[in-house]
Scaffold this active site. Sequence first.
Site, PDB file in Angstrom:
ATOM      1  N   ASN A   1     -12.812   6.226   5.980  1.00  0.00           N
ATOM      2  CA  ASN A   1     -12.889   5.530   6.827  1.00  0.00           C
ATOM      3  C   ASN A   1     -12.060   5.814   8.009  1.00  0.00           C
ATOM      4  O   ASN A   1     -12.226   5.406   9.236  1.00  0.00           O
ATOM      5  CB  ASN A   1     -12.616   4.175   6.410  1.00  0.00           C
ATOM      6  CG  ASN A   1     -13.809   3.548   5.607  1.00  0.00           C
ATOM      7  OD1 ASN A   1     -14.945   3.837   5.677  1.00  0.00           O
ATOM      8  ND2 ASN A   1     -13.395   2.542   4.393  1.00  0.00           N
TER       9      ASN A   1
ATOM     10  N   HIS B   1      -4.161   6.727  -1.116  1.00  0.00           N
ATOM     11  CA  HIS B   1      -4.780   6.678   0.421  1.00  0.00           C
ATOM     12  C   HIS B   1      -3.681   6.680   1.282  1.00  0.00           C
ATOM     13  O   HIS B   1      -3.974   6.830   2.479  1.00  0.00           O
ATOM     14  CB  HIS B   1      -5.336   5.336   0.422  1.00  0.00           C
ATOM     15  CG  HIS B   1      -6.600   5.207   1.223  1.00  0.00           C
ATOM     16  ND1 HIS B   1      -7.678   6.671   1.423  1.00  0.00           N
ATOM     17  CD2 HIS B   1      -7.554   4.291   1.954  1.00  0.00           C
ATOM     18  CE1 HIS B   1      -8.739   6.151   2.145  1.00  0.00           C
ATOM     19  NE2 HIS B   1      -8.831   5.168   2.371  1.00  0.00           N
TER      20      HIS B   1
ATOM     21  N   ASP C   1      -5.787  11.622   2.745  1.00  0.00           N
ATOM     22  CA  ASP C   1      -6.097  12.177   1.353  1.00  0.00           C
ATOM     23  C   ASP C   1      -7.688  12.853   1.304  1.00  0.00           C
ATOM     24  O   ASP C   1      -8.367  12.301   1.988  1.00  0.00           O
ATOM     25  CB  ASP C   1      -6.062  10.783   0.686  1.00  0.00           C
ATOM     26  CG  ASP C   1      -6.841   9.673   1.249  1.00  0.00           C
ATOM     27  OD1 ASP C   1      -6.797   9.373   2.335  1.00  0.00           O
ATOM     28  OD2 ASP C   1      -7.570   9.255   0.358  1.00  0.00           O
TER      29      ASP C   1
ATOM     30  N   ASN D   1      -9.518   1.511   8.408  1.00  0.00           N
ATOM     31  CA  ASN D   1     -10.658   1.624   9.227  1.00  0.00           C
ATOM     32  C   ASN D   1     -10.674   1.233  10.607  1.00  0.00           C
ATOM     33  O   ASN D   1     -11.441   1.290  11.216  1.00  0.00           O
ATOM     34  CB  ASN D   1     -11.726   0.559   8.518  1.00  0.00           C
ATOM     35  CG  ASN D   1     -11.142  -0.820   8.452  1.00  0.00           C
ATOM     36  OD1 ASN D   1     -10.196  -1.205   8.849  1.00  0.00           O
ATOM     37  ND2 ASN D   1     -12.292  -1.470   7.903  1.00  0.00           N
TER      38      ASN D   1
ATOM     39  N   TYR E   1       0.665  -1.224   0.032  1.00  0.00           N
ATOM     40  CA  TYR E   1       0.123   0.195   0.029  1.00  0.00           C
ATOM     41  C   TYR E   1       1.008   1.305  -0.218  1.00  0.00           C
ATOM     42  O   TYR E   1       0.473   2.194  -0.100  1.00  0.00           O
ATOM     43  CB  TYR E   1      -0.944  -0.109   1.314  1.00  0.00           C
ATOM     44  CG  TYR E   1      -1.819  -1.038   1.396  1.00  0.00           C
ATOM     45  CD1 TYR E   1      -2.909  -1.188   0.865  1.00  0.00           C
ATOM     46  CD2 TYR E   1      -1.411  -2.400   2.128  1.00  0.00           C
ATOM     47  CE1 TYR E   1      -3.918  -2.318   0.743  1.00  0.00           C
ATOM     48  CE2 TYR E   1      -2.211  -3.215   2.093  1.00  0.00           C
ATOM     49  CZ  TYR E   1      -3.430  -3.450   1.539  1.00  0.00           C
ATOM     50  OH  TYR E   1      -4.422  -4.434   1.663  1.00  0.00           O
TER      51      TYR E   1
END
Length: 201
Positions: free
Chosen positions: A127, A23, A106, A81, A18
């Site tokens: 989230n 994000h 973001d 989250n 990631y």
Amino acid sequence: MPDGTWLVVGLGNPGPTYAFHRHNVGHMVIDELARRADSPLAVARLMRAAVCQTRVGAGGIGGVGADAARVVLVKPRTFMNESGGPVAKLLAYHRAKPDHLIVLHDELDLDPGQLRIKFGGGDNGHNGLRSIRKSVGTGDYHRVRIGIGRPPGRQEPADYVLSNFRASQRVDLEIEIGRAADAVELLVREGLAAAQNRFNG
């Protein structure tokens, strides 16, 4: 210079898969601040986060002196989250109040290259922000919103934020990460109004 410890949290998802996703711009800004402070992040397992402690003074981050505010840089090691759990734990551990919390995240509703600083507000479907509100019990904290723009065509927002920046965007991205880091330093040093006047235009 404000009293008390500041907690500066960059939102993102953990792990190399990631690392360069849209994000994860919050994580990228924390990495830049840690680099400027010459203070590497270390894993605090009980807190489920990577953290480092530094100070922000008149000379910038990593400064010393009586006027330098204590700052804790944080990258939660949970998925987005579940960001609120580490944030709530670290606020309690450092006896920091939510009004001394700065969250970098973001923002789909801002174009790439745009930056907005605000205090409080809703979660706007994010989230990470929703999790922080649930765990901390309030949305009254500072946010540095980093524009990533809306997905092209019919691409779903969830897929868009979990995709890498294009190679052609990398130079501009580095500039924006630097600006967001500058915004954090100014916010801690001179307050919300000064940071908004400089970066919200």
